[in-house]
Design an enzyme around this catalytic site. Structure first.
Site, PDB file in Angstrom:
ATOM      1  CG  PHE A 106      -1.925   1.071   1.282  1.00 11.25           C
ATOM      2  CD1 PHE A 106      -3.065   0.990   0.492  1.00 11.25           C
ATOM      3  CD2 PHE A 106      -1.764   2.159   2.112  1.00 11.25           C
ATOM      4  CE1 PHE A 106      -4.025   1.988   0.541  1.00 11.25           C
ATOM      5  CE2 PHE A 106      -2.710   3.156   2.170  1.00 11.25           C
ATOM      6  CZ  PHE A 106      -3.850   3.075   1.379  1.00 11.25           C
ATOM      7  CG  ASN A 205      -3.642   3.278   7.303  1.00 10.29           C
ATOM      8  OD1 ASN A 205      -4.863   3.391   7.335  1.00 10.29           O
ATOM      9  ND2 ASN A 205      -2.924   3.686   6.266  1.00 10.29           N
ATOM     10  N   PRO A 206      -5.409  -0.014   9.193  1.00  9.58           N
ATOM     11  CG  PRO A 206      -7.249  -0.625  10.500  1.00  9.58           C
ATOM     12  CD  PRO A 206      -6.195   0.437  10.358  1.00  9.58           C
TER      13      PRO A 206
END
Length: 387
Positions: A106, A205-206
């Site tokens: 990500f 920060n899932p």
């Protein structure tokens, strides 16, 4: 590398300025916002120079070599397909760091830097001389490495359970070389059992996008790994898992911070409930990032320096316009409501926030906008209001 001067017969497209303009037009036609910024960054990457050096050379009218033109056009063509700029350049800036990223991990977002700042405030305010912070689902390692380098007295642990992301995180940990940061490939539900009840800050920060939702941006929809985006039917599967882990790791009075979407922020508060209906002492702050709108939802005391930071960033009050005719106890909420409803505000300047000994009129931050409101006479001065 660009030449230091351009011949008089140089075609405009063979100059740096002309190449940037042409690339910006191509990217604009592809629907890319801030196309000129991307065009400049791609050309700086192709020429292996900084963006500032490139802009100076473009102002001078410097020429560009044919080999560099061909490489630049290939990069622009890749970006026009909506491949992320960070995948093309191989790096992503995050606070003071330059992280290595690519397919399978990500790409760190600018709004996550705000989450890091709140976590850093809590870490620096911890009473322990060597507080512990844990990043659950570290991805590229952005949050963990930022905390480790900006709070060198702290011990930072990072957990990742996806192989592709772990490879990138391992590379970034080796590149940054923070001695106080530890990376582990481990399931998030069973991460670091030896640290149970000793952690001062837990941050994550899932993934929180529901499985049925479709991201709007092509860069996200086509290139970000699904494991970093989707969190089950309601988007909270991973949030529940890391919340339970944070509950196990945090000591009383610790801080747990997480990114989530605004429509699911209050639902995630149930993750802190225990079977007996009680709640643990840790402060729960859910950082909400929805487009350009950011706010915090809290269910406990605010973190040290958080109130000052929100005032400095000028967070808008979440008060609806229907309250414009009903003055509230918070002057900022009342002023924002009047502005939203089109009611002229008073000509008198707002009362500045001051730090003074507690009295019945001492202003304390409102839970909606962190602006002053009246406080009871027996209210203690909060720790985060120290000068």
């Amino acid at each position: 590398m660009p030449a230091h001067s351009a011949p008089d017969d140089t075609h405009p497209r063979d100059t740096l300025a002309g190449s940037i303009a042409a690339a910006a037009d191509t990217l604009t036609a592809a629907g890319i916002p801030d196309a000129r910024v991307d065009a400049e960054l791609l050309l700086a990457h192709a020429l292996e120079v900084g963006r500032g050096e490139l802009q100076a050379a473009a102002l001078r009218g410097d020429a560009i070599e044919p080999a560099s033109v061909a490489r630049y056009r290939d990069l622009v063509a890749r970006r026009a397909t909506r491949e992320p700029l960070q995948h093309i350049t191989g790096t992503a800036p995050f606070r003071h760091l330059e992280l290595r990223v690519g397919p399978g991990v990500f790409v760190p977002r600018p709004e996550t830097e705000t989450l890091v700042q709140i976590a850093l405030d809590a870490l620096l305010a911890a009473a322990s001389p060597s507080p512990i912070a844990i990043d659950l689902g570290t991805g590229s390692g952005a949050i963990a490495l930022a905390l480790a380098t900006e709070a060198p007295h702290a011990r930072v642990f990072a957990a990742e359970n996806v192989v592709d992301a772990f490879v990138w995180a391992k590379e970034n940990f080796a590149h940054v070389g923070a001695d106080n940061a530890t990376l582990a490939f481990i399931d998030l539900a069973r991460a670091f059992p030896e640290l149970d009840g000793t952690v001062s800050v837990v941050v994550s920060n899932p993934p929180y996008v529901p499985d049925a939702a479709v991201p709007r941006d092509p860069e996200v929809r086509w290139f970000d790994p699904p494991t970093a985006l989707y969190g089950g039917t309601d988007g909270l599967d991973v949030v529940r898992e890391v919340s339970a882990t944070a509950l196990r790791l945090a000591h009383p009075g610790a801080s747990w911070l997480s990114s989530t979407a605004s429509i699911r922020a209050r639902r995630s508060g149930s993750c802190w409930r225990q079977p007996d209906g009680g709640r643990r002492p840790p402060t729960w702050i859910s950082h909400v990032a929805t487009g350009s709108r950011q706010r915090c939802i809290r269910n406990s005391q605010p973190l040290p320096a958080t109130a000052r930071r929100f005032r400095r960033l000028g967070r808008p009050c979440p008060t609806s316009s229907t309250a414009a005719t009903t003055p509230s106890s918070c002057p900022a909420c009342d002023r924002h409501a009047r502005q939203s409803a089109g009611v002229p505000s008073s000509s008198s300047p707002p009362t500045p926030f001051t730090v003074s000994p507690p009295t019945p009129s001492t202003p304390l931050p409102c839970s909606g906008c962190w602006m002053p409101r009246a406080a009871p006479a027996n209210r203690r001065r909060p720790c985060w209001s120290r000068a």
